[in-house]
Design a protein around this motif. Sequence first.
Motif, short mmCIF file in Angstrom:
data_model
loop_
_atom_site.label_atom_id
_atom_site.label_comp_id
_atom_site.label_asym_id
_atom_site.label_seq_id
_atom_site.Cartn_x
_atom_site.Cartn_y
_atom_site.Cartn_z
N ILE A 104 0.87 -1.18 0.00
CA ILE A 104 0.00 0.00 0.00
C ILE A 104 0.90 1.22 0.00
O ILE A 104 1.92 1.25 0.72
CB ILE A 104 -0.89 0.05 1.26
CG1 ILE A 104 -1.66 -1.26 1.47
CG2 ILE A 104 -1.86 1.23 1.19
CD1 ILE A 104 -2.33 -1.36 2.84
N ASP A 105 0.56 2.25 -0.78
CA ASP A 105 1.29 3.52 -0.64
C ASP A 105 0.32 4.69 -0.65
O ASP A 105 -0.83 4.55 -1.07
CB ASP A 105 2.39 3.66 -1.70
CG ASP A 105 1.88 4.06 -3.08
OD1 ASP A 105 1.37 5.19 -3.21
OD2 ASP A 105 2.02 3.26 -4.02
N ASP A 106 0.81 5.83 -0.15
CA ASP A 106 -0.08 6.99 0.02
C ASP A 106 -0.02 7.97 -1.16
O ASP A 106 -0.54 9.08 -1.07
CB ASP A 106 0.24 7.72 1.34
CG ASP A 106 1.61 8.39 1.34
OD1 ASP A 106 2.34 8.29 0.32
OD2 ASP A 106 1.96 9.01 2.36
N VAL A 114 2.41 -7.12 4.92
CA VAL A 114 1.85 -5.90 4.33
C VAL A 114 2.90 -4.81 4.46
O VAL A 114 3.38 -4.51 5.56
CB VAL A 114 0.55 -5.46 5.03
CG1 VAL A 114 0.09 -4.10 4.50
CG2 VAL A 114 -0.55 -6.50 4.84
N PHE A 115 3.27 -4.19 3.33
CA PHE A 115 4.21 -3.06 3.35
C PHE A 115 3.43 -1.78 3.10
O PHE A 115 2.59 -1.73 2.18
CB PHE A 115 5.29 -3.21 2.28
CG PHE A 115 6.24 -2.04 2.25
CD1 PHE A 115 7.36 -2.02 3.07
CD2 PHE A 115 6.00 -0.94 1.43
CE1 PHE A 115 8.23 -0.93 3.06
CE2 PHE A 115 6.86 0.15 1.42
CZ PHE A 115 7.98 0.15 2.24
N ALA A 131 -11.98 -0.57 2.95
CA ALA A 131 -12.17 -1.08 1.58
C ALA A 131 -10.89 -1.73 1.05
O ALA A 131 -10.91 -2.86 0.55
CB ALA A 131 -12.63 0.04 0.65
N ILE A 132 -9.77 -1.01 1.16
CA ILE A 132 -8.52 -1.56 0.61
C ILE A 132 -8.02 -2.74 1.45
O ILE A 132 -7.48 -3.71 0.92
CB ILE A 132 -7.42 -0.50 0.43
CG1 ILE A 132 -7.00 0.14 1.76
CG2 ILE A 132 -7.85 0.56 -0.56
CD1 ILE A 132 -5.80 1.07 1.63
N LEU A 133 -8.23 -2.68 2.78
CA LEU A 133 -7.78 -3.79 3.64
C LEU A 133 -8.64 -5.04 3.43
O LEU A 133 -8.12 -6.16 3.49
CB LEU A 133 -7.80 -3.36 5.11
CG LEU A 133 -6.75 -2.32 5.52
CD1 LEU A 133 -6.94 -1.92 6.97
CD2 LEU A 133 -5.33 -2.84 5.29
N THR A 134 -9.92 -4.86 3.16
CA THR A 134 -10.79 -6.02 2.88
C THR A 134 -10.35 -6.70 1.59
O THR A 134 -10.29 -7.93 1.49
CB THR A 134 -12.26 -5.57 2.78
OG1 THR A 134 -12.65 -5.01 4.04
CG2 THR A 134 -13.17 -6.75 2.47
N GLN A 183 -2.37 -1.61 -3.38
CA GLN A 183 -3.48 -0.70 -3.11
C GLN A 183 -2.91 0.69 -2.83
O GLN A 183 -1.74 0.85 -2.48
CB GLN A 183 -4.30 -1.19 -1.92
CG GLN A 183 -5.07 -2.49 -2.17
CD GLN A 183 -6.28 -2.30 -3.05
OE1 GLN A 183 -6.78 -1.18 -3.22
NE2 GLN A 183 -6.79 -3.39 -3.61
N TYR A 184 -3.79 1.70 -2.94
CA TYR A 184 -3.36 3.08 -2.76
C TYR A 184 -4.31 3.82 -1.83
O TYR A 184 -5.51 3.57 -1.82
CB TYR A 184 -3.30 3.79 -4.12
CG TYR A 184 -2.58 2.98 -5.16
CD1 TYR A 184 -1.20 2.84 -5.10
CD2 TYR A 184 -3.29 2.32 -6.16
CE1 TYR A 184 -0.52 2.07 -6.04
CE2 TYR A 184 -2.63 1.54 -7.11
CZ TYR A 184 -1.24 1.42 -7.04
OH TYR A 184 -0.57 0.64 -7.94
#
Length: 384
Positions: free
Chosen positions: A173-175, A228-229, A215-218, A204-205
């Motif tokens: 995941i990144d922001d 998870v990074f 939503a992204i974690l589901t 995911q973003y």
Amino acid sequence: MQFKTKMIPLAGAIAFAFAGAASAQELVVKIGHVGPISGAIAHLGKDNENGARMAVDELNAKGVTIGGKKAKFELLAEDDAADPKQGTAAAQKLVDAKVNGVIGHLNSGTTIPASKIYSDAGIPQISPSATNPKYTQQGFKTTFRVVANDGQLGGTLGRYAVQINKAKRVAVIDDRTAYGQGVAEEFIKGVKSKGGAAQIVAQQYTNDKATDFNAILTAIKAKNPDTVFFGGMDAVAGPMLRQMKALGINAKFMGGDGVCTENLVNLAGDAIGAPGQIVCAEAGGVEDSQKKGMDDFRAAYKKKFGNDVQLYAPYVYDAVMVMVEAMKKAGSAEPAKYLPELAKTSYKGVTGHISFDAKGDMKDGTLTLYTYKDGKRQQIAVTK
């Protein structure tokens, strides 16, 4: 009486002349500092600013001489709120104030756009914490950093995930900030460099102001990752960890230096987990022989400001000292005159030996890997 009346203004004139001569021998040196003093990562911005204040106060107490004149250092501190537009406005303000040099900005997203403004003005800039490689790849002669870049940081974490943590299924995941995206990309490269021992099962973003990640974690949970990074900052990582726990995602959590703060414990609460559950890296670090110097700095910082170092205050402190050392060697605080000395820096600081390559990157930059235990960061290893 007449004689006395004439002598009074004459004596005053003599005193004034001496005062003028004394002030002419004092050199005012303006050091700019920019970081987010407002917003979600204000605690990190204030930590950086405190590092600069500590250096400036020490320099003024010592009585530093530059080119035969006693220097008086002034810190001009600006807030960029970690926002690129505010960052360029702060940079222009410092240029207009004719600062002699700039320490900052904190994050890559503000440091990179601001760097062109400083370059155009010929003002040296040392970032104590911006890690995106693009910062020093622009060809500017004025840009330097005193920490390792994302290529080293993210790549090391990616290799660690596979080799040490034995990761097989990795979600990223990144922001979407320059920093978060950059460190995530380098992490993925590090994972892939291990020849398929692990696969990236999800990407995911989010953004740097988000608080809801369900939503992204589901979506990630459905991919059953063991790791998870997250590329981003602690203000987002803390709530993300809480929501991972609530959703029953038991994967190990990894992140770069933006995550790797003392404050993550407060932000994540009981989602911090057991030692080894979280692994993060600081883009710097000292080996055993230099540990006492860093410990002494941390103690002095706490005595002065009443709280612990969050992350990069020691690097800010060293950045100021490196800049001033270049001024001393050049015998001038004029940017054009001391810039060549800055490029040739070889300085032993609190954070270790500092020297720059042709782009302004740290030569042999170190990284420190951490986990969390009993509510505190715990060092795993220092590596290069």
